[in-house]
Motif scaffolding. Structure first.
Motif, PDB file in Angstrom:
ATOM      1  N   VAL A  87      28.966  43.181  42.140  1.00 37.12           N
ATOM      2  CA  VAL A  87      28.907  44.615  41.850  1.00 37.12           C
ATOM      3  C   VAL A  87      29.661  45.393  42.929  1.00 37.12           C
ATOM      4  N   ALA A  88      29.471  45.032  44.177  1.00 37.54           N
ATOM      5  CA  ALA A  88      30.125  45.747  45.273  1.00 37.54           C
ATOM      6  C   ALA A  88      31.625  45.489  45.307  1.00 37.54           C
ATOM      7  N   GLY A  89      32.032  44.288  44.893  1.00 35.99           N
ATOM      8  CA  GLY A  89      33.449  43.958  44.920  1.00 35.99           C
ATOM      9  C   GLY A  89      34.200  44.351  43.678  1.00 35.99           C
ATOM     10  N   ARG A  90      33.453  44.793  42.673  1.00 37.39           N
ATOM     11  CA  ARG A  90      34.048  45.218  41.398  1.00 37.39           C
ATOM     12  C   ARG A  90      34.962  44.145  40.825  1.00 37.39           C
ATOM     13  N   VAL A  91      34.436  42.939  40.766  1.00 34.47           N
ATOM     14  CA  VAL A  91      35.218  41.825  40.232  1.00 34.47           C
ATOM     15  C   VAL A  91      35.274  41.908  38.711  1.00 34.47           C
ATOM     16  N   SER A  92      36.237  41.207  38.156  1.00 34.26           N
ATOM     17  CA  SER A  92      36.381  41.188  36.705  1.00 34.26           C
ATOM     18  C   SER A  92      35.894  39.838  36.196  1.00 34.26           C
ATOM     19  N   PRO A  93      35.139  39.745  35.143  1.00 36.44           N
ATOM     20  CA  PRO A  93      34.664  40.837  34.303  1.00 36.44           C
ATOM     21  C   PRO A  93      33.568  41.629  35.010  1.00 36.44           C
ATOM     22  N   ALA A  94      33.556  42.892  34.722  1.00 35.59           N
ATOM     23  CA  ALA A  94      32.616  43.791  35.378  1.00 35.59           C
ATOM     24  C   ALA A  94      31.180  43.480  34.980  1.00 35.59           C
TER      25      ALA A  94
END
Length: 139
Positions: A87-94
């Motif tokens: 969540v903090a790194g805003r990785v994909s998929p969100a």
């Protein structure tokens, strides 16, 4: 600056929720460790006064049970840490907003790796070994 926009209020709140869960799991793990030491010590003290190898054997079983319980909480904590990082790194998929499903969205955390980690072996491996030696000494 990383080039990412600042977190919105919903994302900050989501991270706060996750941090609260992580803190609860860490606190529970600490309480399990303290109860394991206390209960095991009490059973060994009773066993050596008796002397009874059966009472010492119960201490081994309890220490093993506490080890498994603490492994569960540590594994859950690691799953939520993984979810927090996503969540903090805003990785994909969100990760969906306010999702607390660490099993689906967190990273894989093998149970065996947690149970046999250095921390767990130092805490419970030593305790089980001492309890086992007491059983063997009293038998």
């Amino acid at each position: 600056m990383t080039g990412q926009p600042a977190f919105g209020p919903e994302e900050v709140k989501h991270l706060e929720f996750l941090q609260a869960v992580i803190a609860r799991h860490a606190n529970t793990s600490f309480l399990v460790k303290s109860w394991a030491m206390t209960v095991s010590g009490a059973f060994i003290a009773v066993a050596t006064r008796g002397p009874s190898w059966k009472t010492a054997a119960v201490a081994v079983g309890l220490a093993t049970g506490f080890w498994l319980l603490d492994s569960y909480y540590l594994r859950q904590e690691r799953r939520f840490r993984s979810l927090y990082e996503k969540v903090a790194g805003r990785v994909s998929p969100a990760v969906p907003p306010f999702s607390m499903d660490a099993e689906q969205h967190g990273g894989p955390v093998p149970w065996r790796a947690v149970a046999l980690s250095r921390t767990m072996l130092l805490s419970y491996g030593v305790l089980v070994a001492l309890d086992t030696m007491t059983v063997l000494f009293l038998a």
